[in-house]
Design a protein around this motif. Structure first.
Motif, PDB file in Angstrom:
ATOM      1  N   TYR A 153      84.760  65.445  18.488  1.00  0.00           N
ATOM      2  CA  TYR A 153      84.387  64.270  17.714  1.00  0.00           C
ATOM      3  C   TYR A 153      82.946  64.367  17.203  1.00  0.00           C
ATOM      4  CZ  TYR A 153      88.682  62.287  19.539  1.00  0.00           C
ATOM      5  OH  TYR A 153      89.994  62.059  19.848  1.00  0.00           O
ATOM      6  N   LYS A 196      83.708  57.477  14.653  1.00  0.00           N
ATOM      7  CA  LYS A 196      84.077  58.850  14.982  1.00  0.00           C
ATOM      8  C   LYS A 196      85.353  58.926  15.817  1.00  0.00           C
ATOM      9  CE  LYS A 196      79.457  60.957  14.724  1.00  0.00           C
ATOM     10  NZ  LYS A 196      78.396  61.694  15.459  1.00  0.00           N
ATOM     11  N   LEU A 197      85.546  57.959  16.706  1.00  0.00           N
ATOM     12  CA  LEU A 197      86.728  57.973  17.556  1.00  0.00           C
ATOM     13  C   LEU A 197      87.900  57.224  16.930  1.00  0.00           C
ATOM     14  CD1 LEU A 197      84.552  58.978  19.566  1.00  0.00           C
ATOM     15  CD2 LEU A 197      85.791  57.763  21.347  1.00  0.00           C
TER      16      LEU A 197
END
Length: 217
Positions: A153, A196-197
């Protein structure tokens, strides 16, 4: 202390009256919106948007699952506590992943209800032992993955540090104080982590981080 604006969505009048009597005993929590279904809620949100809502799952016109998905699309900052009799672990895990911030059973007491409302408002999530156990069981039934240590990530060392503190249930202000950074900086890191996740809120961030073994339980 700021007043928390609360919404209550349930199609049973008697249940709403019972919850209202409990809310009246809680300082700095004000009920500003009542609705009997998801569609009724969406209409009323045009004039008043609470900080936190208590949302039932089984309602006519638009159930709690569909309502949660719609709220995440239209009001991503609105905090959602599911309040239901459903104890199914898969349902709990699913709702927390799609955007709910907390999950309570309807037989909860006044103390826990108030604790959940304040935790969701201050920290963005509330996991009681029942929910935590359900989430962990759900994770155990998934195929194990090797640790990614944030690399997949592209998380920075600072983002990993913030993520670890988030899972320790620290508020944004507490994390800022601990890392000697501004609240705005921490909010920026938190937003970057969620982007990002690919999650919508702090509860989802914790679940995803554990599921992907970015952090350990």
């Amino acid at each position: 202390m700021e007043t928390i604006k609360l919404g209550l969505i349930d199609d049973h009048n008697l249940f709403r009256e019972g919850i209202k009597s409990l809310l009246n005993k809680m300082p700095n929590i004000s009920l500003v919106l009542e609705a009997v279904s998801g569609k009724d809620l969406l209409t009323k949100l045009n004039t008043e948007v609470p900080d936190v809502i208590l949302l039932d799952l089984e309602m006519e016109d638009m159930n709690g699952v569909d309502t949660t998905l719609k709220l995440q699309e239209m009001y991503p900052d609105l905090k959602i506590i599911i309040l239901t009799m459903h104890k199914e672990e898969r349902m709990i895990s699913y709702l927390m992943e799609i955007g709910a911030n907390g999950y309570l059973l309807k037989d909860t007491n006044q103390v826990e209800l108030e604790e959940a409302i304040r935790a969701v408002y201050d920290k963005g999530f509330y996991f009681n032992p029942f929910v935590s156990e359900a989430l962990l069981k759900g994770l155990k039934h998934k195929v194990a993955k090797p640790p990614v240590i944030g690399k997949n990530y592209h998380l920075t060392s600072r983002e990993l540090e913030v993520l670890e503190l988030v899972t320790q249930e620290l508020t944004t202000a507490e994390i800022a104080e601990k890392l000697f950074l501004s609240v705005r900086t921490i909010e920026g890191h938190r937003k970057n982590l969620m982007d990002k996740l690919g999650v919508k809120n702090t509860a989802g961030l914790i679940i995803k981080a554990v599921k992907e073994k970015i952090i350990s339980v």
